[in-house]
Scaffold this motif. Structure first.
Motif, PDB file in Angstrom:
ATOM      1  N   GLN B  42     -30.781  29.826  14.628  1.00  0.00           N
ATOM      2  CA  GLN B  42     -30.868  28.813  13.727  1.00  0.00           C
ATOM      3  C   GLN B  42     -29.543  28.455  12.940  1.00  0.00           C
ATOM      4  N   VAL B  45     -27.195  26.437  15.079  1.00  0.00           N
ATOM      5  CA  VAL B  45     -27.345  25.013  15.065  1.00  0.00           C
ATOM      6  C   VAL B  45     -27.092  24.555  13.698  1.00  0.00           C
ATOM      7  N   ASN B  46     -27.355  25.090  12.791  1.00  0.00           N
ATOM      8  CA  ASN B  46     -27.150  24.467  11.437  1.00  0.00           C
ATOM      9  C   ASN B  46     -25.533  24.227  11.478  1.00  0.00           C
ATOM     10  N   ILE B  49     -24.642  21.358  13.644  1.00  0.00           N
ATOM     11  CA  ILE B  49     -24.754  20.144  12.922  1.00  0.00           C
ATOM     12  C   ILE B  49     -23.588  19.752  11.705  1.00  0.00           C
ATOM     13  N   LEU B 114     -26.483  19.153  20.960  1.00  0.00           N
ATOM     14  CA  LEU B 114     -27.663  19.744  20.065  1.00  0.00           C
ATOM     15  C   LEU B 114     -28.873  19.254  20.149  1.00  0.00           C
ATOM     16  N   ILE B 118     -31.858  21.492  21.342  1.00  0.00           N
ATOM     17  CA  ILE B 118     -33.196  21.540  20.556  1.00  0.00           C
ATOM     18  C   ILE B 118     -34.453  21.185  21.422  1.00  0.00           C
ATOM     19  N   ALA B 126     -36.079  29.189  14.374  1.00  0.00           N
ATOM     20  CA  ALA B 126     -36.485  27.750  14.058  1.00  0.00           C
ATOM     21  C   ALA B 126     -37.984  27.287  14.393  1.00  0.00           C
ATOM     22  N   THR B 130     -37.957  22.581  10.909  1.00  0.00           N
ATOM     23  CA  THR B 130     -36.742  22.768  11.160  1.00  0.00           C
ATOM     24  C   THR B 130     -36.197  21.933  12.535  1.00  0.00           C
ATOM     25  N   ARG B 133     -36.248  18.386  11.168  1.00  0.00           N
ATOM     26  CA  ARG B 133     -35.306  18.160  10.406  1.00  0.00           C
ATOM     27  C   ARG B 133     -33.920  17.845  11.214  1.00  0.00           C
ATOM     28  N   TRP B 134     -33.658  18.708  12.216  1.00  0.00           N
ATOM     29  CA  TRP B 134     -32.588  18.706  12.931  1.00  0.00           C
ATOM     30  C   TRP B 134     -32.496  17.409  13.675  1.00  0.00           C
ATOM     31  N   GLU B 135     -33.608  17.088  14.378  1.00  0.00           N
ATOM     32  CA  GLU B 135     -33.522  15.984  15.207  1.00  0.00           C
ATOM     33  C   GLU B 135     -33.629  14.741  14.472  1.00  0.00           C
ATOM     34  N   GLU B 137     -32.057  14.375  11.491  1.00  0.00           N
ATOM     35  CA  GLU B 137     -30.565  14.369  11.033  1.00  0.00           C
ATOM     36  C   GLU B 137     -29.522  13.773  12.056  1.00  0.00           C
TER      37      GLU B 137
END
Lengths: 1020, 395
Positions: B42, B45-46, B49, B114, B118, B126, B130, B133-135, B137
């Motif tokens: 996690q 990946v954060n 991003i 990314l 994901i 994750a 989460t 949110r990642w996808e 953003e």
């Protein structure tokens, strides 16, 4: 120890001869080489066992029995002599050096060879040639000394970078640095200093060097495998000598001087030039505009007439900023060395102090070195040796090493508008500076500070064990440790520090390199004619480097200058990197009566830098030689005293790429909103492999007229196979490029070296040596049948690649630009040629042509030494021809103050077009549109700024006097020499900038200096 | 020597060499990690991003050019020639143009890598929230980068229908990551049509609106609100006015960004985070700034701050032209007490501008004479942005 031994031996002889005395003969044995007495020489009465050894003053006393009339005198390394006593009671004997056993020995890979047996292309430079030169690193002193070795100083920073290329440029993207080896320690010579240039080779005092050998062909270098593609420079330091301890004290003092000041415009001249430019641009009130550009417009100007304003302009003062900021600096050097030992242990110790100021205060270089070299024979089989070099260097740093920084004196001194006063009437700095620079660089220079320190330890320890009479095992370990520390402060009283209330930066950088070499040597002679030898070895290298640096802003007052006083830390960062390499090698030699010589070597090398599929590589070589002078038809020939033919083929590798270039990685980058970021930084590249330098070398070594004329000629064809090039990746795929072994590059050339004894008559001698190299460098092949690289069309098939400025920089390529043909005589607009040969104001990409590169295809040196009795005169010239360069500093000045309000060169302004019919290369001056004509390229576009960098330089002129040993003996000295020396006294060049010798963009770089010294050498 | 010794020594040395050659040459970097494992957690990946966001800060993107070069290529201002920058762009010289192609595609590739990762799942730590949110953003960011590219490198859709304008196609639009040398060298993504580009951008934005909460993680990150605002603009460019109205209405109703009234308008620009922002690229740390030579502040004004106009600041390379000055009624105005006092006229603090009733006139004031360029009327929009610590001034 030696003394006790000698006396003991002498006593022994005395007791043997005590009862047979008849007459007493005394005398002194001296060497014809230096006319110094020889202690420990053996003097024997021929046909008897009666003899003695000379004492420390070379003197002997002998009882010669009746009937004996001949003395046999011998000493190691000298030709033995028989002397008839006759009826003399005092017999002085002069011994000559034994040419056969003292024959020149050349250090080649992992061992030594007699020069006669060398079959590769090896140049040798004796330490005495570069002795006492006021240069901080030996690479600088190599300029012009050996054929095929091109040396350029990057700038005039004492201890700064030196660009050294052996047989041209062999790589575009990997490095072009040769491998430097000091007493077996392979050095990493990358700089890494943040605040100035700290040449790593400056750790060694030049006067500690015995000799420098340069392995030029791949066959000679192949034994060093993957690191040897750019040639190998082997430095051998001075070692101990058995005998009485010899002390030597060496000192010189002197000064550095600027070689040249640029002739720039005065205040009124600049005003009038600018005024005319405004008129040319159709501007109203040109006088007022010009004064305004200079920051010299009076507040009530609207009440003044144009004539009054013109008068103000014509009465502007002129201040010589160059002579304020560039001046003389002092230099001094002191050293003490001692060499001595006995038949089991020898040692050499030395210490030195060197200080040199540049011509730009306060930039300087201060170094202390200490060196110890000890050899010890533990027993008949085992010997041990160690060499330790310690050095510490401290350099006051320049504002910047290069660049158009407003606060950089090397940039601004010639570019600042000349009417600006340096000081106010009260002696304080004038802070109101007219013109784009807007800073008082004298103030900036006085208030900023910076220091770069370098501590270096280079040491080795080795054990040699004789497994049998003809088999030796050698175990060698070494460390190359370098610690860099630097700090810099931008004073809050200077413009660049004011906005942040001062900025302090600091750097630390450690580099540790461990190396071990294990070798076994074997040799044997069969039937007295077949000489065979072999060597087997293994080597391991591990290098790590790490660093820590930080920066802070916001200082209470200017007196607080270190980071701990900063209010805001700007950044703190660190790094770590490292690599490993290992290889094994084998070398076999055979010769028949030293007439026919053969050598074969192979090295198998692996490096962590390369892709998993290509980690190991094989580097073979073969060499052959034929000593024709050993053949019957030449033996004893007076005219042709030496003649050898050589041929070699070999491959060496280039591993100078990034430590992790082959790995697919994510690295820390792209922090956002206070949170850390990572991103892909490199693509995995499993096939990334070595560049291979494959060289065919043909050579002749010759000696004529009893070796009064000696030298060599070499022809080489050096191809770089598997040339690493960055193949473009479509940016849409997220990366810019990927390196691949896809191209081919070639350096072909001829090297010529000759040394002559022109006159050697009685007290007078004149010796010369000359070398000349011509190299043709060109790209043979690129990838995908491309004729030039899309990312840099200067890299093109059939064109030279140019000389990269510093390690890690890619080769710049040839100049590929539109050809400038001067200005239109009718209008004063600059013109270029288009692809059809027509004149154009707006050349396009298709109009570009190849116009040479910054790599000089011809270079060399000429040395002349005259001696008369004790006097000695040495004049050494270096030269370079055929390089085409641009000099960024000149380019700014060539704009003639049109784009930016910078000063201009008088030579440029005098050539500027002023009226129809003027035939010139400098366009008319205008101010509108950034000094650029409408619908036109800028005046510096295309080849307009290309310069011819040819030069011939009197690099060294030394006048010395050697005192007679006989006069010195009375005051207890063995040697005394005084000298006066000048470096770079004269340069012949047609170059408008500071100096044609520099490396890089040329903008804001400290130019090379002239150095004048007086010195003394004393031996006791 | 005896043959036996000979063999003994030779084999010993071969053993010695051979044995050591099989030593490991493995050296691992310490400040990078292998790409294979970088995105397995996690935290990884954060951080990755963040890098996609950070690329917006580049000089070629929002660091300077998408604002500065846009102005220079248009007719709103002129260059002062103080540092020599923007001259080519202002003259509309060939090749003097935007250059955000490479940086934008690098950012898009990172976003694609990314999104691929994901989709592959199994990221340590994750949960579904989460992942969403990642996808969201990343899709917002990908849409923003593609929109900036398609605007600069192809025609605006509403302009294609004008007579004489031929649709030359859109931009290449890879939607999968490239992380192996094989893909990097061999993938040749063709140009998509402009329609395909806009379809993809709108689809990404609609996904972002669906996946993100309206307020998101704050104004410096992608949010549902920001995605709606961007969608409104994209629809406007495309001529889908109904969509534009709906999306804009949604964005204005959302929690991010407050429209200021006229009294607060000028003050809004002086704050670190503009109150009207729905998405703001953050220059948080001084080391993220582009510095005194090319930052936005330096490009538009010579001032260091408004407190002391005499302090040497930026270059002020690009200033408004007469039409703009007329539009806001801007003229230099002496505001000091006594113009006849010694040095009063030379003191830059004694100068400001006249303004008409348009509040935007407060974005302009006089610069200074420190660089001898003459005191000019400059835009001070970017004066308060933290993108201006001092790197060393150079030409």
């Amino acid at each position: 120890m030696k003394k006790v031994l000698l006396i003991g031996v002498a006593l022994l002889f005395c007791t043997l001869t005590a009862w047979a005395q008849n007459r007493v003969v005394t005398g002194i044995v001296i060497s014809s080489e230096d006319m110094l007495p020889i202690p420990g020489a053996s003097v024997i009465v021929k046909g008897t066992q009666i003899g003695t050894a000379t004492d420390l003053d070379g003197a002997f006393t002998l009882n010669v029995p009746e009937g004996s009339n001949v003395l046999q005198v011998s000493f190691i390394g000298m030709t033995s002599r028989e002397v008839t006593i006759g009826n003399r009671s005092k017999v002085d004997v002069t011994l000559d050096p034994d040419v056969e056993t003292m024959e020149e020995v050349i250090v080649t890979g992992y061992g030594v060879q007699r020069k006669r047996e060398v079959t590769g292309a090896v140049s040798s430079v004796k330490g005495e040639l570069i002795e006492n030169l006021p240069m901080q690193s030996f690479d600088r002193a190599l300029q012009g000394r050996a054929a095929g070795v091109q040396v350029r100083s990057a700038n005039g920073l004492p201890g700064g970078a030196v660009n050294i290329r052996i047989r041209g440029v062999g790589s575009v993207t990997a490095g072009n640095e040769p491998l430097f080896i000091v007493d077996g320690v392979q050095l990493n010579n990358t700089d890494n200093a943040s605040f100035t240039q700290a040449n790593p080779l400056a750790f060694l005092n030049n006067n500690d060097i015995e000799s420098i050998e340069i392995l030029k062909d791949a066959a000679s270098a192949a034994i060093y495998g993957s690191q040897a593609a750019n040639g190998v420079v082997i430095i051998t330091t001075k070692k101990g000598k058995a005998g009485k301890a010899q002390f030597e004290f060496n000192a010189f003092v002197g000064e550095t001087q600027p070689m040249r000041f640029l002739d720039v415009l005065s205040g009124p001249e600049w005003f009038n030039m600018r005024r005319q430019a405004h008129i040319n641009s159709g501007m109203t009130i040109p006088e007022a505009r010009s004064l305004n550009d200079m920051g010299a417009l009076p507040a009530n100007w609207q009440e003044l007439s144009p004539e009054q304003l013109l008068q103000i302009g014509n009465e502007l003062p002129t201040f010589d900023w160059q002579r304020e900021l560039i001046g003389r600096g002092q230099l001094q050097n002191y050293e003490l060395s001692v060499r001595g030992g006995d038949d089991r242990t020898t040692f050499a110790l030395s210490g030195s102090y060197n200080y040199q100021e540049s011509t730009f205060r306060p930039v300087d270089f201060e170094r202390g070195t200490f060196r110890a070299s000890i050899q010890h024979k533990a027993n008949e089989r085992l010997s041990l040796e160690t060499n330790i070099n310690l050095s510490t260097v401290q350099q006051q740093t320049p504002f910047a090493v290069d660049g158009a920084f407003l606060g950089n004196p090397a940039f601004s001194a010639s570019a600042i508008l000349p009417h600006n006063p340096i000081f106010n009437d009260d002696g304080s700095f004038n802070e109101v500076i007219g013109g784009v620079l807007g800073q008082n660089i004298a103030l900036v220079n006085a208030f900023n500070t910076g220091l770069q320190r370098t501590n270096t330890v280079i040491g080795n320890i080795a054990a040699n064990y004789k497994l049998a009479d003809n088999i030796t095992f050698r175990s060698f370990y070494s460390i190359d440790y370098r610690f860099l520390q630097g700090e810099q402060f931008r004073d809050p009283r200077t413009p660049d520090g004011a906005g942040v209330q001062g900025r302090a930066s600091a750097q630390t950088d450690w580099r540790t390199r461990f190396l071990t070499t294990q070798t076994v040597n074997w040799n044997k002679t069969y039937n007295g004619v077949h000489n065979v030898s072999a060597q087997l070895g293994y080597e391991f290298v591990s290098e790590t480097r790490e660093g820590l640096s930080g920066e802070g802003i916001g200082f209470p007052t200017f007196q607080f200058r270190t980071i701990q006083s900063a209010a805001t830390p700007e950044f703190v960062t660190s790094f770590w990197t490292g690599y490993r390499r290992q290889g094994s090698f084998v070398n076999a030699r055979y010769n028949y009566r030293e007439k026919y010589l053969f050598t074969a070597t192979a090295r198998f090398d692996g490096s962590s830098r390369f892709g998993a599929n290509t980690q190991y590589g094989l580097f073979p070589s073969v060499q052959a030689g034929w000593n024709l002078d050993r053949e019957g038809f030449l033996e004893g020939n007076e005219r042709i005293s030496a003649l050898k033919l050589r041929a070699s083929w070999g491959r060496a590798g280039n591993d100078q790429i990034g430590n992790f270039a082959a790995r697919g990685l994510f690295g820390g980058a792209g922090n956002y909103s206070g949170q850390a970021g990572i991103r892909p930084t490199s693509l995995a590249n499993l096939d990334l492999g070595w560049e291979i330098n494959e060289t065919v070398n043909l050579g002749i070594d010759y000696g004529f007229f009893g070796n009064r004329v000696t030298g060599s000629i070499d022809l080489f064809n050096q191809r770089t196979l598997d040339l690493l090039l960055n193949q473009p990746v479509l940016w849409t795929n997220g990366f810019g490029s990927i390196a691949g072994n896809v191209g081919e590059l070639r350096n072909r050339g001829i090297e010529f070296e000759v040394s002559t004894v022109n006159v050697d008559r009685g007290n007078f001698s004149w010796r010369s040596s000359f070398n000349f190299t011509v190299i043709q460098n060109e790209i043979v092949r690129l990838f995908d049948d491309l004729q030039f690289l899309p990312s840099n069309p200067g890299i093109a098939v059939g064109q030279p690649v140019g000389n990269p400025a510093f390690p890690g920089a890619p080769a710049p390529g040839s100049f590929f630009v539109a050809e400038y043909i001067g200005v239109n005589p009718a209008t004063g607009r600059p013109m270029w040629l288009d692809r059809f040969g027509n004149r154009t104001y707006l050349p396009i990409a298709d109009d570009r042509v190849y116009l040479g590169s910054n790599l000089a295809p011809m270079f060399g040196g000429l040395n002349n030494t005259f001696t008369f009795k004790g006097f000695e005169l040495t004049a050494f010239f270096t030269y370079e021809m055929g390089a085409v360069v641009t000099d960024g500093q000149y380019n700014f000045l060539r704009e003639n103050g049109t784009r930016l309000t910078l000063n201009a060169l008088r030579s440029v302004n005098d050539r500027a077009w002023t009226q129809p019919g003027d035939l010139t290369d400098i366009p008319r001056n205008i101010t509108a549109n950034g000094g650029q004509e409408v619908r036109s390229q800028g005046r510096n576009f295309g080849s307009a700024t290309l310069l011819n960098a040819d030069f011939i330089r009197l690099a060294q002129l030394t006048f010395a006097y050697n005192f007679k040993p006989s006069t010195l003996r009375g005051i207890g000295l063995t040697r005394a020499r005084v000298f006066a020396q000048g470096v770079n006294l004269l340069t012949i060049a047609d170059f408008p900038g500071y100096d044609p010798e520099f490396v890089g963009a040329g903008t804001g770089q400290l130019p090379l200096t002239r150095n004048v010294t007086l010195g003394v050498q004393i031996g006791f | 020597m005896k043959i036996r010794n000979w063999i003994y020594i030779l084999s010993a040395s071969v053993l010695l060499s051979g044995g050591l050659v099989s030593c490991s040459l493995d050296v691992d970097p310490r400040q990078s990690i292998d790409a294979d494992i970088a995105l397995d957690t996690q935290e990884g990946v954060n951080a990755a991003i963040n890098s996609v966001y950070a690329r917006l800060r580049a000089q070629a993107n929002y660091g300077r050019d998408l604002l500065g070069v846009s102005d220079a290529l248009a007719d709103v201002g002129r260059t002062t020639n103080n540092s020599g920058r923007f001259i080519g762009e202002n003259n509309n010289q060939p090749n003097a143009h935007f250059g955000h192609w490479a940086n934008s595609y690098f950012a898009i590739n990172e976003a694609n890598i990314l999104l691929d990762r994901i989709a592959a799942g199994n990221i340590q730590g994750a949960n579904q929230g989460t992942l969403d949110r990642w996808e969201g953003e990343l899709k917002f960011l990908r849409a923003l980068y593609y929109f900036d590219l398609v605007k600069a490198y192809s025609y605006i859709p509403t302009a294609i229908h004008l007579p004489g304008v031929v649709d030359e196609g859109g931009i290449p639009m890879p939607l999968e990551g490239s992380i192996t040398s094989d893909v990097a060298v061999n993938r040749l993504t063709p140009r998509s049509t402009i329609d395909e580009n806009y379809d993809q951008i709108m689809s990404d934005l609609n996904d972002a609106i669906r996946l993100l909460t309206p307020g998101g993680r704050g104004v410096q990150f992608a949010s549902g609100n920001a995605a709606q605002a961007l969608l409104a603009r994209v629809a406007l460019y495309r001529g889908e006015y109904q969509t534009a109205v709906e999306a804009a209405t949604g964005a204005l109703a959302g929690p991010v960004g407050t429209v200021l009234n006229a009294n607060n308008y000028a003050a809004g620009w002086r704050t670190a985070v503009h109150p009207e922002s729905v998405f703001e690229v953050r220059f948080q740390l001084s080391e993220e700034a582009l510095g005194v030579n090319v930052s936005k502040q330096s490009s538009f004004t010579v001032l260091l701050n408004l407190e002391n106009k005499n302090a040497q600041g930026g270059w002020g390379d690009f200033i408004p032209q007469q039409k703009i000055l007329d539009l806001f009624g801007l003229e230099q105005l002496f505001i000091g007490p006594d113009p006849d006092a010694e040095g009063a006229l030379a003191n830059n603090n004694n100068w400001d501008v006249t303004r008409n009733e348009d509040v935007r006139a407060f974005q302009y004031t006089t610069g200074n004479t420190v660089r001898n360029a003459g005191r000019q009327i400059e835009s001070i929009k970017f004066l308060a942005k933290n993108d201006f610590p001092w790197v060393i001034t150079r030409l």
